[in-house]
Scaffold this active site. Structure first.
Site, short mmCIF file in Angstrom:
data_model
loop_
_atom_site.label_atom_id
_atom_site.label_comp_id
_atom_site.label_asym_id
_atom_site.label_seq_id
_atom_site.Cartn_x
_atom_site.Cartn_y
_atom_site.Cartn_z
CG HIS A 139 39.92 26.01 46.35
ND1 HIS A 139 39.06 26.98 45.86
CD2 HIS A 139 40.98 26.00 45.48
CE1 HIS A 139 39.57 27.54 44.77
NE2 HIS A 139 40.74 26.96 44.52
CB SER A 140 34.83 23.42 49.85
OG SER A 140 35.09 23.58 51.23
#
Length: 469
Positions: A139-140
């Site tokens: 998700h980063s």
């Protein structure tokens, strides 16, 4: 080129993962394809060629001691495509349940931060001459919209169309026109007053939105719904007709997202009734991400989201009343300033020293969050059917993450004529992923029945008018 630094929000997903050794902050998607499956060497070669054109797929994180600066994306000199394109198989009979077990196994494992933060798994052994690709991205690296664009870039040809771009719920802003200034002093005073009044209203709206978000996070939710994570996951999916959903939207003047959230509300309500859980108006606070991207920014690999925290009306028994209440509450959340407040907080945090924001996020992600029960994120998918190495993609199912005491997550995407809900849950969650997925399908079916009944009543009324006229 200078390395690109992570934003505060991008880095926050790393901190959230670090706060819980059982959390895995990866998002993903399952593409079910018509067979036969390609040769593994051919797949590795094809994916290897295509990811060269996708930002982040050949980059690795470089962190700085003491958080003196935000982590950076740098080229991975040791990049090896074979570390990222892998192969597995499902157990017989190769049905959807077997595929979902493999997906759960893959998603519960953390991505290795010493390598680019993505994986692509070829899944063989599906029944009916099918196979699957499971794509997993941290998700980063990207939010749902950017991850969808990355997935499309791995497909044949130009798989990204206008349906893959987020559509803003905000009214379009008028273009600025430059001309001679108004020399009337009364106009100056009127303009200054209107500007001041507008600024005050905006400030109040943003303050109220921020307060609503904070109150939603700290308000306690039913204990059966939230709790610590284990290191195991369950995954399931609901797939419904997009034509049916659009018919509901047209009949009751609501959005696809309204229908999706109403079906999710229905599913949680039925699950609570089966367990004799008390159902209250504050039982189902839900985190609903809101994209802040412009249509031309869909391909950019980062996170550009804010949030709303509406209370879904799980206490209402009537399906149509639930749908209309969902629509009203989402409209209210959008106008209350919640998305704007979240966006401004993120923008301001990017201007602060990273060490300060990193430690703040680190502390916040370690606090026991018990106010939000689930996350429901909706990302539009391709309107036309896409292919991978010439094989048609039959279905696309999104995969959300879970963390910070959220034991169930739901992601929604449209593909051709289908709306798919991917449901991931902790293995020990009191309410299972299968139960929620089945309940979502039942919830949509109930709304379809209500829509058809309303159409019949309308036709009957028209016929009576004709007979009496």
């Amino acid at each position: 080129m200078a390395p690109e630094r992570l934003s505060t929000l991008d880095a926050g997903f790393l901190e959230a993962e670090d706060s819980d050794r059982h959390a895995s902050l990866a998002i993903g998607g399952v593409a079910v394809l018509e067979g036969p499956a390609p040769d593994m060497e051919a797949l590795v070669s094809t994916i290897g060629e295509r990811v060269q054109h996708i930002p982040r797929c050949t980059q690795v994180l470089r962190s700085h001691a003491w958080d003196l600066s935000a982590p950076e994306w740098v080229h991975d000199d040791g990049f090896d495509i074979r570390r990222h394109v892998r192969r597995t198989a499902v157990a017989q009979p190769g049905d959807d349940a077997a595929l979902f077990r493999v997906v759960a196994d893959l998603m519960e494992r953390r991505l290795d931060r010493n390598r680019p933060l993505w994986e692509c798994w070829l899944v063989e052994g599906l029944s009916d001459a099918r196979w699957a690709l499971v794509i997993k991205v941290h998700h980063s690296v990207a939010d749902g919209v950017a991850a969808s664009a990355m997935l499309a870039a791995m497909c044949d040809g130009d798989a990204v169309d206008e349906a893959s771009s987020p559509v803003s719920d905000e009214p379009s802003r008028p273009s600025h026109r430059f001309g001679l200034p108004d020399l009337n002093p009364v106009s100056w005073l009127t303009g200054a007053w209107n500007t001041s009044l507008g600024t005050a209203r905006t400030a109040w709206r943003l303050t109220a939105g921020a307060a609503e978000i904070a109150a939603g996070i700290v308000s306690p939710a039913p204990q059966v719904m939230t709790g610590p994570l284990t290191d195991l996951r369950r995954f399931s999916a609901a797939r419904v007709s997009l034509t049916d959903v659009k018919a509901i939207c047209h009949r009751f003047d609501v959005t696809i997202n309204d229908v999706a959230l109403a079906a999710i509300t229905d599913s949680f309500r039925e699950a609570m009734l089966r367990r004799d859980e008390p159902i209250r108006p504050n039982s189902l606070r839900t985190l609903v991400p809101v994209s802040l991207r412009r249509p031309d920014e869909a391909h950019l690999p980062d996170n550009r989201v804010s949030v709303m925290l509406p209370l879904l009306p799980v206490e209402l028994a009537d399906p149509l009343q639930r749908l209309r209440t969902v629509h009203g509450r989402l409209t209210q959340s959008k106008s209350s300033g919640q998305p704007q407040a979240g966006g401004i907080v993120v923008a301001i945090s990017n201007r602060l020293p990273f060490a300060l924001t990193a430690w703040t996020v680190r502390i916040l992600t370690r606090l026991p969050q018990r106010g939000v029960v689930t996350v429901a994120t909706n990302v539009p998918g391709p309107r036309r059917r896409v292919t991978v190495m010439g094989r048609p993609v039959l279905a696309l199912i999104p995969i959300p993450p879970i963390a910070v005491h959220l034991r169930l997550g739901i992601a929604i995407t449209s593909y051709v004529d289908e709306l798919a809900f991917g449901v991931i849950g902790d293995f020990d969650a009191a309410v299972g992923a299968d139960e929620i997925a089945n309940g979502i399908e039942d919830g949509v079916n109930r709304l379809v029945t209500v829509t058809q009944a309303c159409k019949r009543s309308r036709r009957l009324g028209n016929q009576l008018l004709l007979l009496t006229s």
